[in-house]
Design a protein around this motif. Sequence first.
Motif, short mmCIF file in Angstrom:
data_model
loop_
_atom_site.label_atom_id
_atom_site.label_comp_id
_atom_site.label_asym_id
_atom_site.label_seq_id
_atom_site.Cartn_x
_atom_site.Cartn_y
_atom_site.Cartn_z
N THR A 222 0.85 -1.19 0.00
CA THR A 222 0.00 0.00 0.00
C THR A 222 0.89 1.24 0.00
O THR A 222 2.10 1.15 0.18
CB THR A 222 -0.91 0.06 1.24
OG1 THR A 222 -0.11 0.23 2.39
CG2 THR A 222 -1.75 -1.19 1.36
N GLY A 223 0.26 2.36 -0.19
CA GLY A 223 1.00 3.61 -0.25
C GLY A 223 1.24 4.27 1.09
O GLY A 223 1.84 5.35 1.15
N PHE A 224 0.76 3.62 2.17
CA PHE A 224 0.98 4.22 3.49
C PHE A 224 2.46 4.25 3.81
O PHE A 224 3.18 3.28 3.57
CB PHE A 224 0.25 3.41 4.58
CG PHE A 224 -1.25 3.51 4.50
CD1 PHE A 224 -1.88 4.72 4.76
CD2 PHE A 224 -2.01 2.40 4.17
CE1 PHE A 224 -3.27 4.81 4.69
CE2 PHE A 224 -3.39 2.49 4.09
CZ PHE A 224 -4.03 3.70 4.35
N ARG A 225 2.92 5.35 4.33
CA ARG A 225 4.33 5.47 4.73
C ARG A 225 4.36 5.95 6.18
O ARG A 225 4.18 7.13 6.47
CB ARG A 225 5.08 6.45 3.82
CG ARG A 225 5.22 5.93 2.39
CD ARG A 225 6.01 6.90 1.53
NE ARG A 225 5.33 8.17 1.41
CZ ARG A 225 5.95 9.35 1.41
NH1 ARG A 225 7.27 9.40 1.55
NH2 ARG A 225 5.27 10.47 1.30
N PHE A 226 4.54 5.03 7.08
CA PHE A 226 4.54 5.34 8.51
C PHE A 226 5.93 5.13 9.10
O PHE A 226 6.70 4.27 8.65
CB PHE A 226 3.56 4.43 9.26
CG PHE A 226 2.12 4.66 8.89
CD1 PHE A 226 1.52 5.90 9.08
CD2 PHE A 226 1.36 3.63 8.35
CE1 PHE A 226 0.19 6.10 8.75
CE2 PHE A 226 0.03 3.82 8.02
CZ PHE A 226 -0.56 5.06 8.21
N THR A 227 6.23 5.91 10.13
CA THR A 227 7.48 5.74 10.87
C THR A 227 7.15 5.61 12.34
O THR A 227 6.41 6.44 12.90
CB THR A 227 8.41 6.95 10.65
OG1 THR A 227 8.66 7.08 9.25
CG2 THR A 227 9.73 6.76 11.39
#
Lengths: 576, 214
Positions: free
Chosen positions: A381-386
């Motif tokens: 998916t395009g989610f980009r979490f840190t």
Amino acid sequence: MGAGLTHSMSPRGRAALVAVIALSLVLSACGRGRPPLETTPPGLHAPTLTILEDRSDGANTQLDLEVVLQPARQSEVRVDYRIEDGSAVGGADYTVAQPSGTLVFAPGETRKAIRVVIIDDALYERNAEEFRLVLSNAQGADLAEAVGVITIEDFDRPPFAGISAGVTAVEEVAAGGNASTVIFTVALDIPSGAPAVVEVNTNGDSQATPYVDYLLEDADGNPQRLPLRFTFAPGETEKRFLARIVDDGQAENDEKLVLGVVRQMEGAVFAPSRELAQVTIRDDDRPDYAQVSTAPRRRLNDTGVVRFAYNIGWDDGRNGGTANDGVVDRYVDDHTWKEPYETAPVADAPSILELYFYDGQDALFGADAEARAATGDVNATGFRFTKLDANGVPLADQSADYATTPWHCVRDETTGLVWEVKVPQGTEPAVHGESTPFYWYDVDAQANGGEAGRPGLPDCSQGTCNAGRLVAIANAERWCGRGGWRLPTLEELRSIADYGNDYNRRDEVERSTGYLPAPLNEAFFPNANPTYPYWSTTPLSADPAQVWGMRFRGIPEDVPLSKSQTALVRLVSDGP
Amino acid sequence: MTMRMNKYLWALCAVLALPVQAAVPANCDGEGTDTIRATTPTARFHLPQGYDVVVDKETGLLWARCPLGFRLERGACEVVSGEQRLFSWRGALEAVAVFRANDPLGSGYTDGWHLPNVKELASIIERQCRDPALNGAVFPTHPSGYYWTSTPVAQISAGAADDVWEERVWAVGTTNGGVTPIPKGDPTDPTTQRAYVLPVRELTDSEFQDWLSR
């Protein structure tokens, strides 16, 4: 005529009295047939008169006080005089070169003058002032009127009382954590010749509560109560007092403190143009509800949908005929992963007659599609979490699991928002627990949709408090090393929702929990209670008693929530 | 909490009352309320001159200002006689594909226009307004009703005999801005679910800057 009576009266009252007396004299003259003014007794007469202090040119007035001898005598007449202060004071209200002396009337002389100067001081006097000319030791004549009263009328306007504040707005807590103070000034626009007393109080526009939101002190730091009363000595024009703002720790609306000169006391009247002092007390505890973002352009998060809906035409004989007779009997949609533009027929399913791939579906464009193309992973998916630790520092090992290396926040690299990660219920801090409920409470009438909701308990450890308390706690403790924590808007809450869910795990999760997996990326948002909805700041326009929330159970659902219920909170921050 | 003292004296001074700062309302075509802050203030949008499109400066999305089947005329979205306005989901996808290929708004793009996903469409809902819940200065005189998103609903339908995903898609109701699953509708049966379509396109950084200068 009694001088003492007239001197205590207003000019208008005195004029009326004069008119009444004149009328009664005329009437009595009609009745008795005798002129009224021939009663003047023989002897020396000290003058009684009234003079207007004010002159259009502002200069002082020279006035000759004439002592009258009636009738004229054949021999010399002597009389001592002295000028006595009354409410008018020599040197301030009038001057006289010879305050006392002896007047000598030569034979045949009937008038002697004492020159005084009436000072036009432009100071308002509450009453007319007077001083006296006193005669004594008359030789050669009787003292017919030994005391003359000189009344100084004064039409100088009274001062206007006004009030002003040093600032128009103040933070509930000043920089450095000290209590904020506001200095108010009560001022007369011109000095008064008489003591001036004014009262200061709040008016109906004032929202802040005395003793709760602020304390009042005089210039010497003594506590004061409303209404405040100030006495200006003659010539004094300014008084100060102080409002000390109370940090109540309660999430509340910004409040106005409006003070005005509420009562005309002796010697002062309203100053219409500046009778109000208004200070806005900005609440530091209030969650930043529904502020319209002025953020620079940022791409929206994609939905997380990575699979396609196919419309499959089944030839199963349901609608008549037989299976595999070449007639489409029904259509169903299938989310099973399909390569784009895969076409029918499907060899191992002869009953499928048609298979439509709908061009333009969610999964075909946006960040999700880009992630799939970049990684070759059909589940990307395009989610980009840190993941961020308790100090807001990204975990060195982003693949660590929560059990071994817990994290407290997640930064969304697309939206720039930092999200609170809840802690497992039963662990500390309990207020961040995944199932800890809160009331919705916002007293801002321009943002709360018409109803404030429920404040709950002030202390979250004692029971259910409102979401603003969690906001205050998170900002005070600097959760993940930052402030700016607030309740998210509905669209912010939606931004982390995964509308695609984890299709591959649904059976497994549903079996073990009874629910479909929470539509949040579980790898980043652990401890996400799927049962209860989360509050947003966004009210329903159709119902002042409701707010939009989202439930993350199976699919992300927009749910109207009643302000009388409790729900969960996931805080967001875009502040420093 | 309010002190109410000396009300008569204050009444005398009523003409001197200070102006009250009012919330900035969105331009609601229908009903609005000043008790909710505008979620799509007009200042968030750029209206390029001579185009019936609008740039959302916050999300960088380029939107058609009127739904398919409507044309912007004198500041209003007017029905275009003979054109379809309500679509099944499949019909909506196909109609947007035609829109993309023909570029009827003269955007200069024959790619990228798509049926908005659920997050895109929800981002232009004006929570201060209803009937419709849109900023009328940006999206004027839109009909109230369901608008299609491109996002299928990922949920097993209760009681479904077959292990298939429920045939539903997320839609946004512009009556009050609710995001709701609705059936896709059978393209061949006009009595089934229909909804409106508002095309959208993502802009690259340079395209975005270009549109802001128009």
